[in-house]
Design an enzyme around this catalytic site. Structure first.
Site, PDB file in Angstrom:
ATOM      1  N   LEU B  75       0.802  -1.216   0.000  1.00 54.63           N
ATOM      2  CA  LEU B  75       0.000   0.000   0.000  1.00 54.63           C
ATOM      3  C   LEU B  75       0.836   1.267   0.000  1.00 54.63           C
ATOM      4  CD1 LEU B  75      -2.690  -1.404   2.437  1.00 54.63           C
ATOM      5  CD2 LEU B  75      -2.773  -1.327  -0.041  1.00 54.63           C
ATOM      6  N   CYS B  76       2.124   1.137  -0.299  1.00 47.69           N
ATOM      7  CA  CYS B  76       2.997   2.305  -0.426  1.00 47.69           C
ATOM      8  C   CYS B  76       2.812   2.973  -1.786  1.00 47.69           C
ATOM      9  CB  CYS B  76       4.463   1.892  -0.297  1.00 47.69           C
ATOM     10  SG  CYS B  76       5.042   1.865   1.400  1.00 47.69           S
ATOM     11  N   HIS B  77       2.888   4.294  -1.778  1.00 44.70           N
ATOM     12  CA  HIS B  77       2.800   5.059  -3.018  1.00 44.70           C
ATOM     13  C   HIS B  77       4.126   5.008  -3.782  1.00 44.70           C
ATOM     14  CE1 HIS B  77      -0.274   6.772  -0.391  1.00 44.70           C
ATOM     15  NE2 HIS B  77      -0.909   7.141  -1.474  1.00 44.70           N
ATOM     16  N   MET B 113       8.789   4.300   5.144  1.00 35.82           N
ATOM     17  CA  MET B 113       8.904   2.930   4.643  1.00 35.82           C
ATOM     18  C   MET B 113      10.125   2.769   3.740  1.00 35.82           C
ATOM     19  SD  MET B 113       6.656   1.601   6.386  1.00 35.82           S
ATOM     20  CE  MET B 113       7.251  -0.002   5.884  1.00 35.82           C
ATOM     21  N   GLU B 114      10.454   3.831   3.007  1.00 36.48           N
ATOM     22  CA  GLU B 114      11.628   3.776   2.145  1.00 36.48           C
ATOM     23  C   GLU B 114      12.896   3.636   3.007  1.00 36.48           C
ATOM     24  OE1 GLU B 114       8.956   5.528   1.601  1.00 36.48           O
ATOM     25  OE2 GLU B 114       8.423   4.866  -0.429  1.00 36.48           O
ATOM     26  N   ASP B 128      23.516 -12.210   3.809  1.00 33.49           N
ATOM     27  CA  ASP B 128      23.816 -13.045   2.638  1.00 33.49           C
ATOM     28  C   ASP B 128      25.320 -13.208   2.439  1.00 33.49           C
ATOM     29  OD1 ASP B 128      23.262 -14.482   0.217  1.00 33.49           O
ATOM     30  OD2 ASP B 128      23.790 -12.686  -0.912  1.00 33.49           O
TER      31      ASP B 128
END
Lengths: 158, 158, 158, 158, 158, 158
Positions: B75-77, B113-114, B128
């Site tokens: 739901l992020c733009h 969120m970014e 990793d």
């Protein structure tokens, strides 16, 4: 730096050559937690008819995130995963949502990163959906809990 | 569930309408840690000429990960980020690599969120690159530490 | 072929130059239907506690699909959508699931393709989730129902 | 909801485990139509030297769309398709462009969704390229017409 | 290394902060060539009705490639391009296909990388489509030929 | 146009059917150069502690670019590469950075395009990182130098 498989003898980053490895069933499980205010957890829990929506959106995001692993982690191989399963559980005693992801592959390399990426993306999605009410949430303890298949044998953390 | 902005009145998931919000400078900083064996940290630190390769690969992965946020978080733009900065530091006293990411935007919605995605992807990349020597590493304390711009005001966690 | 804006005077495909267009609020709504066996619709409807899962997975897929439009449709512009809303409804009298999507943008070009792509991806996801019980489902009547903003004015189909 | 393979016993969405399935040649064909004004169809048809450009752009978009299926459809497996073929035909008697796509795989799961996604993306591209002259176009009858390979046997719809 | 804008004072890679730059019309044009056997060029040229297919597939690939620039080039900003134009021309006197791409943006950073990426992807697509008959093709002279907009002024190479 | 494998008998673009080909070890190596001002090369070379950063960023971009090949080149098959290696070397006598990439696959189709894409993306990244000091750089001589595996036999260009 010879023990880090992602560097060659000169210390340059490489995508490890797995062409000579056997195709076996690989499986990995990872876990993590989103720790939050008790009120936030209660809001997720008590959603009534709508219950589970935060969790089901995050589950889907985790499944789709597992598929994006080779786009995100520079030295991961592109893989044809045969199974992805993501589960979210409320842990009221710890004010947390627990995320668990299991990935499988019939292939030449392990799927730890896919399971860990699924957990991370699901956890980030929980954060995104609840951040309007609780900015202080923390993603904790993202870790590998199980791994099997491949030459290096099984790993069982808990 | 009206307090969760990502659900409408019927509890259905939506991408929030930000069309009416003002374009302002938005900024967010997030942090996290990859906790590991002391030997693993020492291997990263003592790489000699090659020193920093684990950290620089992870830094790049974090920057690129920030750009993939709208592909990962349902739901992020989609956003035209104006800046992404990712830093990794060794914290020997805690046997950890610390990741910090700052994102900026001149736009209508925050970039928490970014920043959190950049931290998560960089931390996953550290995992990793070191997993061949240490499968027990854990990603801890992924959190928002700063946010400014927008109607809801600034947030400062530490 | 001068009336097809996606070709230049020599008939070559181009991404239309919208740099000279005004930034206005653009909005588009599209609809479509997945027509199925009555038993399939009943299975979706009667899921009990689990009710709505097919629809909520498809809703999310539609929202995420809208964001992928410029990756899929060759001559579409990359856009910073301000809002995406996808709704699914059971239409028992027509043995169909109806999908409706609305996208918004403050920008220089319309968002019809984003709305139509959201509908198509949501409909494909309904198909995917139900195909084990009904391979004969059909996606029908995917169409633009509303458009506003921009020089060409509004469009209202129903 | 046990008959929907994309849900587990608790009704949670999963990517089905196909690790135990045999690797066989899988094949699927899907069809669909873009219905439009006779004038629009004539414009596509009479493009002179440029004839076919709408159709060839849409064909390519469909082929590339098939490859994006696992990014779009949440519970689809990532697959190494061995063949994708997309065809577009003018159907003047029905004022329609018909799209047909065939995908193949030597693998463990069917390729219906890849064929249906190819048809949908090609049809959306036809819409995009002609929308300046005909906003009322409709995508109709997107359906599976043939499927073979795998335990569930062949399917032939028309 | 202070003159390389993509490194900070400590030499760490960053996505440059363009938040303080003015939004102006930015434009960039790049060119390149695919040099091949005369017979290969003749096959492209003499395709009869099918003429132009190699070139039109490559043109589309170039346009779509421009949109993927921020996914490919680690430190490039995500941008809302307002125009992409890709042209391919046969240069029989040099046994080459020439590619030219022009990108535009109303924004805070230049679009050189988008134009150069479009040229490279179109050229790679020409190689892909002709490689069965000519493996010795070479992509040559991929370069920026024009740039305007932004503080650093215009650049005109040829 | 029957000699171009990416067209069918009617001249329509197709993704070649490789389902009937044998799974063998495929390998391809490609090379290219970024030609620049001597001062630019010297800046890359003399970075002191930071030495190699331009090259290591470009190396990673090349590795990740190889994985994006099927997203970029319309008719390329999605492949599960088993190895990607990208090397960059300074060639002071030619004022150039040389890029070399080798890709491997156990599969049904060659990996030339993956190697050529890795070279192109790494070269574009060198351009991006140095363009503030040298806009006149050129990417030259991107070519296949080695290919083995598959029915058409080996190819050795230099």
């Amino acid at each position: 730096m010879s023990d880090f498989t992602h560097f060659d003898a000169e210390g340059k980053a490489v995508m490890v050559d797995v062409g000579g490895k056997a195709e076996t069933e690989r499986r990995a499980t990872a876990k993590g937690e989103v720790v939050m205010q008790p009120e936030t957890l209660e809001m997720i829990r008590s959603g009534g008819v709508k219950k589970g929506d935060v969790l089901s959106v995050a589950r889907l995001a985790g499944i789709m995130g597992a598929k994006r692993t080779p786009d995100l982690i520079p030295l991961c191989h592109p893989l044809a995963l045969t199974s992805v399963k993501v589960d979210l559980r409320l842990l009221p005693e710890r004010n947390a949502v627990e995320v668990e992801a299991t990935c499988k592959l019939n292939g030449r390399t392990g799927v730890e990163m896919e399971a860990l990426t699924a957990v991370s993306v699901a956890a980030l999605t929980v954060y995104d959906m609840c951040k309007a009410v609780d900015r202080g949430m923390r993603i904790e303890a993202v870790r590998l809990t199980h791994k099997s298949g491949g030459k290096s044998g099984s790993y069982e953390a808990e």
